[in-house]
Scaffold this motif. Structure first.
Motif, PDB file in Angstrom:
ATOM      1  N   GLU A   8      13.653  20.381  18.600  1.00  0.00           N
ATOM      2  CA  GLU A   8      14.027  19.127  19.245  1.00  0.00           C
ATOM      3  C   GLU A   8      13.847  17.938  18.306  1.00  0.00           C
ATOM      4  N   ASP A   9      13.076  18.113  17.234  1.00  0.00           N
ATOM      5  CA  ASP A   9      12.851  17.017  16.289  1.00  0.00           C
ATOM      6  C   ASP A   9      14.050  16.769  15.374  1.00  0.00           C
ATOM      7  N   ALA A  10      15.176  17.448  15.644  1.00  0.00           N
ATOM      8  CA  ALA A  10      16.448  17.272  14.923  1.00  0.00           C
ATOM      9  C   ALA A  10      16.445  17.894  13.532  1.00  0.00           C
ATOM     10  N   THR A  11      15.494  18.779  13.253  1.00  0.00           N
ATOM     11  CA  THR A  11      15.449  19.442  11.947  1.00  0.00           C
ATOM     12  C   THR A  11      15.513  20.951  12.096  1.00  0.00           C
ATOM     13  N   ALA A  12      15.872  21.587  10.974  1.00  0.00           N
ATOM     14  CA  ALA A  12      15.669  23.022  10.796  1.00  0.00           C
ATOM     15  C   ALA A  12      14.686  23.168   9.646  1.00  0.00           C
ATOM     16  N   ARG A  13      13.911  24.241   9.674  1.00  0.00           N
ATOM     17  CA  ARG A  13      12.914  24.452   8.623  1.00  0.00           C
ATOM     18  C   ARG A  13      12.962  25.890   8.129  1.00  0.00           C
ATOM     19  N   LEU A  14      12.638  26.038   6.851  1.00  0.00           N
ATOM     20  CA  LEU A  14      12.554  27.354   6.214  1.00  0.00           C
ATOM     21  C   LEU A  14      11.097  27.651   5.912  1.00  0.00           C
ATOM     22  N   TRP A  15      10.648  28.839   6.356  1.00  0.00           N
ATOM     23  CA  TRP A  15       9.248  29.234   6.207  1.00  0.00           C
ATOM     24  C   TRP A  15       9.126  30.506   5.371  1.00  0.00           C
ATOM     25  N   ASP A  16       8.075  30.560   4.575  1.00  0.00           N
ATOM     26  CA  ASP A  16       7.714  31.789   3.869  1.00  0.00           C
ATOM     27  C   ASP A  16       6.856  32.616   4.818  1.00  0.00           C
ATOM     28  N   VAL A  17       7.361  33.783   5.232  1.00  0.00           N
ATOM     29  CA  VAL A  17       6.655  34.580   6.235  1.00  0.00           C
ATOM     30  C   VAL A  17       5.305  35.067   5.721  1.00  0.00           C
ATOM     31  N   ALA A  18       5.216  35.410   4.458  1.00  0.00           N
ATOM     32  CA  ALA A  18       3.977  35.962   3.916  1.00  0.00           C
ATOM     33  C   ALA A  18       2.860  34.936   3.861  1.00  0.00           C
ATOM     34  N   THR A  19       3.186  33.683   3.537  1.00  0.00           N
ATOM     35  CA  THR A  19       2.146  32.671   3.368  1.00  0.00           C
ATOM     36  C   THR A  19       2.088  31.666   4.507  1.00  0.00           C
ATOM     37  N   GLY A  20       3.157  31.575   5.298  1.00  0.00           N
ATOM     38  CA  GLY A  20       3.216  30.578   6.357  1.00  0.00           C
ATOM     39  C   GLY A  20       3.608  29.201   5.859  1.00  0.00           C
ATOM     40  N   ALA A  21       3.970  29.087   4.580  1.00  0.00           N
ATOM     41  CA  ALA A  21       4.299  27.785   4.003  1.00  0.00           C
ATOM     42  C   ALA A  21       5.684  27.315   4.448  1.00  0.00           C
ATOM     43  N   LEU A  26       8.808  25.754   3.355  1.00  0.00           N
ATOM     44  CA  LEU A  26       9.427  25.593   2.045  1.00  0.00           C
ATOM     45  C   LEU A  26      10.430  24.452   1.998  1.00  0.00           C
ATOM     46  N   VAL A  27      11.213  24.309   3.062  1.00  0.00           N
ATOM     47  CA  VAL A  27      12.272  23.293   3.075  1.00  0.00           C
ATOM     48  C   VAL A  27      12.418  22.722   4.480  1.00  0.00           C
ATOM     49  N   VAL A  28      12.710  21.423   4.566  1.00  0.00           N
ATOM     50  CA  VAL A  28      13.076  20.773   5.820  1.00  0.00           C
ATOM     51  C   VAL A  28      14.524  20.312   5.683  1.00  0.00           C
ATOM     52  N   TYR A  29      15.387  20.730   6.606  1.00  0.00           N
ATOM     53  CA  TYR A  29      16.799  20.382   6.567  1.00  0.00           C
ATOM     54  C   TYR A  29      17.069  19.311   7.618  1.00  0.00           C
ATOM     55  N   LYS A  30      17.473  18.118   7.144  1.00  0.00           N
ATOM     56  CA  LYS A  30      17.697  16.985   8.023  1.00  0.00           C
ATOM     57  C   LYS A  30      19.145  16.516   7.906  1.00  0.00           C
ATOM     58  N   ALA A  31      19.878  16.602   8.985  1.00  0.00           N
ATOM     59  CA  ALA A  31      21.244  16.082   9.014  1.00  0.00           C
ATOM     60  C   ALA A  31      21.662  15.783  10.449  1.00  0.00           C
ATOM     61  N   THR A  35      20.602  27.851   1.537  1.00  0.00           N
ATOM     62  CA  THR A  35      19.144  27.758   1.552  1.00  0.00           C
ATOM     63  C   THR A  35      18.572  26.837   0.489  1.00  0.00           C
ATOM     64  N   ASP A  36      19.269  26.699  -0.644  1.00  0.00           N
ATOM     65  CA  ASP A  36      18.691  25.930  -1.741  1.00  0.00           C
ATOM     66  C   ASP A  36      19.171  24.484  -1.810  1.00  0.00           C
ATOM     67  N   ARG A  37      19.817  23.989  -0.744  1.00  0.00           N
ATOM     68  CA  ARG A  37      20.243  22.594  -0.699  1.00  0.00           C
ATOM     69  C   ARG A  37      19.852  21.986   0.633  1.00  0.00           C
ATOM     70  N   THR A  38      19.457  20.724   0.599  1.00  0.00           N
ATOM     71  CA  THR A  38      18.980  20.083   1.821  1.00  0.00           C
ATOM     72  C   THR A  38      20.081  19.313   2.549  1.00  0.00           C
ATOM     73  N   GLU A  39      21.289  19.283   1.997  1.00  0.00           N
ATOM     74  CA  GLU A  39      22.415  18.643   2.672  1.00  0.00           C
ATOM     75  C   GLU A  39      23.345  19.709   3.238  1.00  0.00           C
ATOM     76  N   ALA A  40      23.867  19.459   4.426  1.00  0.00           N
ATOM     77  CA  ALA A  40      24.786  20.409   5.046  1.00  0.00           C
ATOM     78  C   ALA A  40      26.066  20.522   4.216  1.00  0.00           C
ATOM     79  N   GLN A  41      26.569  21.753   4.071  1.00  0.00           N
ATOM     80  CA  GLN A  41      27.772  21.990   3.282  1.00  0.00           C
ATOM     81  C   GLN A  41      29.055  21.828   4.103  1.00  0.00           C
ATOM     82  N   ARG A  42      28.962  22.075   5.394  1.00  0.00           N
ATOM     83  CA  ARG A  42      30.101  21.906   6.297  1.00  0.00           C
ATOM     84  C   ARG A  42      29.604  21.307   7.602  1.00  0.00           C
ATOM     85  N   ILE A  43      30.437  20.467   8.200  1.00  0.00           N
ATOM     86  CA  ILE A  43      30.178  19.956   9.547  1.00  0.00           C
ATOM     87  C   ILE A  43      31.304  20.452  10.436  1.00  0.00           C
ATOM     88  N   PHE A  44      30.949  21.245  11.441  1.00  0.00           N
ATOM     89  CA  PHE A  44      31.934  21.781  12.378  1.00  0.00           C
ATOM     90  C   PHE A  44      31.979  20.848  13.588  1.00  0.00           C
TER      91      PHE A  44
END
Length: 268
Positions: free
Chosen positions: A57-70, A72-77, A108-117
């Protein structure tokens, strides 16, 4: 304050999970993935199960490392809550669906959306990748389903026929059939090649929130607010067998071969 995603591993502490993921960094039998500032609505693992995507609901998607819980990336658009997230079978692409009436394609390696549908008239509630990863399907509160081309971002199918918001989608493993369901309590099966509805599965009494095909595509599972999971014989529903189609809970289904798409956008 921040909210958390809790991933629980049942049983005693282990060195590795069944997927071969190193869990030695976990202090307990579960890991609490902290970072989101609102409720978490969507989760999707990458194919190798080493990374996890979440949407909130915070308007983001996030990428997590399952092994460490870290985190890794916050995707904001997105500008409003993100209801769903899906990962392509190749693992490099993922997609999000939002209250802002759009779905978005990411790498996964870019924080900007590549396509907007963009094209839906209300919330995009659910998003799914086609098995070949060349298309993305979206379901909306505007009662429609759309199919988008990944390479161009163009809408190549508009599927109408539901009488209420669409909350769940599933592609058959062979990629020929799309199942959709939602607030009208029915599951619709669509032939992607002809852009026609090929079956309607009736039996649920309340909103259908989830759909999943078996690996061989012969069984479709649906989960509903009516507190039931129904298992549908897909071959019977499509008239490919002589058996009367019934759900596992003994609800019969009705085949509808007359309903066609009300609109279709030209492919690029």
């Amino acid at each position: 304050g921040s909210r958390s995603v809790t991933a629980q591993y049942v049983g005693s502490k282990r060195v590795r999970s069944g997927d071969g993921i190193d869990l030695t960094a976990f202090d307990d039998d579960f890991a609490r993935l902290v970072g989101h500032a609102g409720p978490v609505y969507g989760l999707a693992f990458t194919p190798d199960r080493r990374w996890l995507f979440s949407s909130s609901e915070d308007a983001t998607a996030r990428l997590w490392d399952v092994a460490t819980g870290a985190n890794l990336v916050v995707y904001k658009a997105h500008s409003f809550p993100v209801w769903d997230v899906a990962v392509a079978s190749m693992g490099y692409y993922f997609a999000t669906a939002s209250h802002d009436r759009t779905a978005r394609l990411w790498v996964t390696d870019r924080t900007e959306a590549q396509r907007i549908f963009a094209g839906h008239l209300s919330d995009v509630n659910t998003v799914e990748f086609h098995p070949n990863c060349n298309y993305v399907a979206t379901g909306s509160t505007d009662k429609s389903v759309r199919l988008w081309e990944v390479n161009t971002g163009q809408c190549v199918r508009i599927i109408t026929g539901h009488s209420a918001p669409v909350y769940s989608l599933a592609f058959s493993p062979d990629g020929k059939t799309l199942a959709s369901a939602g607030d009208d309590n029915v599951v619709a099966l669509w032939d992607l090649g002809s852009a026609k509805r090929i079956a309607t599965l009736r039996g649920h009494e309340r909103t259908i929130w989830s759909l999943s095909f078996s690996a061989d595509g012969n069984v479709l599972a649906s989960g509903s607010s009516d507190r039931t999971v129904k298992l549908w014989d897909v071959q019977a529903a499509l008239g490919l067998t002589s058996t009367t189609t019934t759900a596992a809970t003994a609800n019969t289904t009705t085949t509808d071969t007359d309903a066609a798409l009300a609109a279709a956008a030209a492919s690029s």
